[in-house]
Design a protein around this motif. Structure first.
Motif, PDB file in Angstrom:
ATOM      1  N   TYR A 160       0.798  -1.434  -0.025  1.00  0.00           N
ATOM      2  CA  TYR A 160       0.152   0.046  -0.099  1.00  0.00           C
ATOM      3  C   TYR A 160       0.898   1.209  -0.013  1.00  0.00           C
ATOM      4  N   HIS A 161       0.373   2.405  -0.495  1.00  0.00           N
ATOM      5  CA  HIS A 161       0.991   3.663  -0.513  1.00  0.00           C
ATOM      6  C   HIS A 161       0.509   4.404   0.612  1.00  0.00           C
ATOM      7  N   VAL A 162       1.254   5.013   1.323  1.00  0.00           N
ATOM      8  CA  VAL A 162       0.653   5.576   2.679  1.00  0.00           C
ATOM      9  C   VAL A 162       1.076   7.282   2.614  1.00  0.00           C
ATOM     10  N   ALA A 163      -0.185   7.926   2.945  1.00  0.00           N
ATOM     11  CA  ALA A 163       0.395   9.382   2.888  1.00  0.00           C
ATOM     12  C   ALA A 163      -0.436   9.828   4.168  1.00  0.00           C
ATOM     13  N   PRO A 175      -0.925   3.868  -6.871  1.00  0.00           N
ATOM     14  CA  PRO A 175       0.236   4.916  -6.585  1.00  0.00           C
ATOM     15  C   PRO A 175      -0.363   6.256  -6.264  1.00  0.00           C
ATOM     16  N   VAL A 176      -0.166   6.968  -5.288  1.00  0.00           N
ATOM     17  CA  VAL A 176      -0.356   8.274  -4.979  1.00  0.00           C
ATOM     18  C   VAL A 176       0.248   9.170  -5.856  1.00  0.00           C
ATOM     19  N   VAL A 177      -0.017   9.816  -6.934  1.00  0.00           N
ATOM     20  CA  VAL A 177       0.698  10.805  -7.999  1.00  0.00           C
ATOM     21  C   VAL A 177       0.747  12.263  -7.430  1.00  0.00           C
ATOM     22  N   ALA A 178      -0.078  12.343  -6.644  1.00  0.00           N
ATOM     23  CA  ALA A 178       0.175  14.081  -5.898  1.00  0.00           C
ATOM     24  C   ALA A 178      -0.739  14.193  -4.726  1.00  0.00           C
ATOM     25  N   ARG A 205      -5.753  15.686   0.974  1.00  0.00           N
ATOM     26  CA  ARG A 205      -6.288  15.383  -0.415  1.00  0.00           C
ATOM     27  C   ARG A 205      -5.099  14.490  -1.169  1.00  0.00           C
ATOM     28  N   THR A 206      -5.316  13.394  -1.747  1.00  0.00           N
ATOM     29  CA  THR A 206      -4.340  12.382  -2.290  1.00  0.00           C
ATOM     30  C   THR A 206      -4.866  12.281  -3.692  1.00  0.00           C
ATOM     31  N   ASP A 207      -4.177  12.302  -4.883  1.00  0.00           N
ATOM     32  CA  ASP A 207      -4.566  12.039  -6.277  1.00  0.00           C
ATOM     33  C   ASP A 207      -4.105  10.715  -6.493  1.00  0.00           C
ATOM     34  N   ILE A 208      -4.925   9.799  -6.740  1.00  0.00           N
ATOM     35  CA  ILE A 208      -4.473   8.381  -6.842  1.00  0.00           C
ATOM     36  C   ILE A 208      -4.818   7.932  -8.308  1.00  0.00           C
ATOM     37  N   VAL A 215      -7.918   9.832  -9.834  1.00  0.00           N
ATOM     38  CA  VAL A 215      -9.185  10.108  -8.967  1.00  0.00           C
ATOM     39  C   VAL A 215      -8.716  11.046  -7.604  1.00  0.00           C
ATOM     40  N   SER A 216      -9.161  11.800  -7.371  1.00  0.00           N
ATOM     41  CA  SER A 216      -8.852  12.747  -5.969  1.00  0.00           C
ATOM     42  C   SER A 216      -9.678  12.342  -4.806  1.00  0.00           C
ATOM     43  N   PHE A 217      -9.015  11.762  -3.790  1.00  0.00           N
ATOM     44  CA  PHE A 217      -9.768  11.278  -2.585  1.00  0.00           C
ATOM     45  C   PHE A 217      -9.416  12.449  -1.687  1.00  0.00           C
ATOM     46  N   TYR A 218     -10.371  12.726  -0.841  1.00  0.00           N
ATOM     47  CA  TYR A 218     -10.162  13.743   0.205  1.00  0.00           C
ATOM     48  C   TYR A 218     -10.551  13.060   1.472  1.00  0.00           C
TER      49      TYR A 218
END
Length: 349
Positions: A160-163, A175-178, A205-208, A215-218
């Motif tokens: 998993y990618h972690v932010a 992947p979290v690209v932004a 906010r993570t752009d995945i 897709v932007s997840f808030y």
């Protein structure tokens, strides 16, 4: 019960209902009055309508019935009832292949008050593609405090990618690209103290990149209205309510602006500390769509799990580029005072 008593009770509820519509989200002190459970907008008029048929109420019955009927009608949209349950076909239909499972949950101080093994087993069992988690922190000496569980998180969720932003954690199989900063978080620097990040960073906010579609997840956690440790008999109690009202409005406005300017598919979820009757949500509800029509729950109540559950404080929204196929609320098994939100969604082709 005499007619005079019923008239007085009806007048009091009518005044509250009118003031709620006029002041909620507009006057900081009304945050305290907003604590009334939203179901009251149905329960109170219905109870008074029942009492109106008592013999002692006969002289005022012809006047009270239409007034109470009007109060009942105006409360239909503020009571938090999922009327879509009564309309078959309101959801987006069966999930297509490749649909995403998303979980949003206020963990109530992460694993610091629970058995850590049971906490992570509960999360892993959800097998979500994206996790939006709040309260990645401890509660020490009646104050929030930072924790470091990143090594454990990565071992429990390999691949998993972690932010992380303050107390919000987003986990993604994709992947979290932004990670564009939202609102007050834009003023944070790389070396900002944790407490400042905690105060300002309430929207992560993570752009995945989901199979070539970003897709932007808030991940949202709006500050709670009041400090229950302060006495309402002190001026400090009301100063804190006013301070938190300002902070809430800033986060809401920043979220609304960011979503409105975002051309990507949008998914927003978290603990908003806001009920269906509170008008702070109006701006967001005017921009996005509540995921509730995809739920089979007639009256969703997400807090307090394990206690008197009277309020929906946890929400999920999408824009027109994301379909919601399933929306459910899950018991936290004693690990949190918030129910977990579980959704199946897919970007519109």
């Amino acid at each position: 019960m005499t007619g005079r008593v019923l008239v007085a009770l009806t007048a009091l509820w009518a005044a509250y209902s009118l003031l709620n519509f006029a002041l909620s989200g507009r006057w900081w002190l009304w945050l305290l009055a907003d604590l009334v459970p939203p179901l009251g907008f149905l329960a109170v008029p219905l109870a008074l309508l029942a009492l109106v048929w008592l013999p002692g109420a006969r002289p005022v019955r012809r006047w009270l019935v239409p007034v109470l009927a009007l109060l009942l009608l105006t409360g239909l949209t503020r009571a938090g009832v999922n009327w879509a349950v009564l309309r078959p076909g309101a959801a987006a239909g069966p999930a297509p292949a490749g649909a995403l499972k998303v979980v949003s949950w206020n963990t109530e101080y992460w694993d610091t008050t629970d058995d850590a093994g049971r906490f992570y087993r509960y999360l892993r069992a959800k097998d979500a593609d994206v996790y939006l988690l709040q309260e990645y922190l401890a509660w020490v000496d009646e104050r929030p405090a930072p924790i470091d569980r990143l090594a454990r998180i990565r071992s429990e969720f390999p691949g998993y990618h972690v932010a992380v932003l303050g107390e919000q954690v987003t986990l993604s199989r994709f992947p979290v690209v932004a990670r564009p900063a939202v609102g007050p978080a834009r003023r944070l620097e790389s070396g900002s103290p944790w407490r400042e990040v905690f105060e300002r960073g309430k929207v992560l906010r993570t752009d995945i990149d989901v199979r070539g579609r970003v897709v932007s997840f808030y991940n949202v956690h709006i500050p709670v209205q009041l400090d229950i440790l302060r006495s309402p008999l002190t001026g400090g109690f009301y100063e804190e309510v006013q301070r938190r009202s300002v902070a809430r409005q800033r986060q809401y406005e920043a979220l609304r602006r960011d979503v409105a300017a975002n051309p990507r598919p949008v998914f927003v979820a978290g603990d908003f500390n806001t009920t269906p009757a509170m008008r702070e949500l109006d701006g967001l509800r005017g921009t996005l769509r509540d995921a509730l029509p995809a739920s089979g729950t007639l009256v969703p109540r997400t807090w307090k799990a394990g206690g008197p559950s009277l309020w929906r404080l946890d929400w999920a929204f999408t824009d027109e580029q994301v379909r919601v196929h399933r929306y459910a609320f899950d018991d936290p098994a004693g690990l949190s005072d918030h129910q977990l939100q579980e959704l199946v969604v897919s970007p519109v082709p």
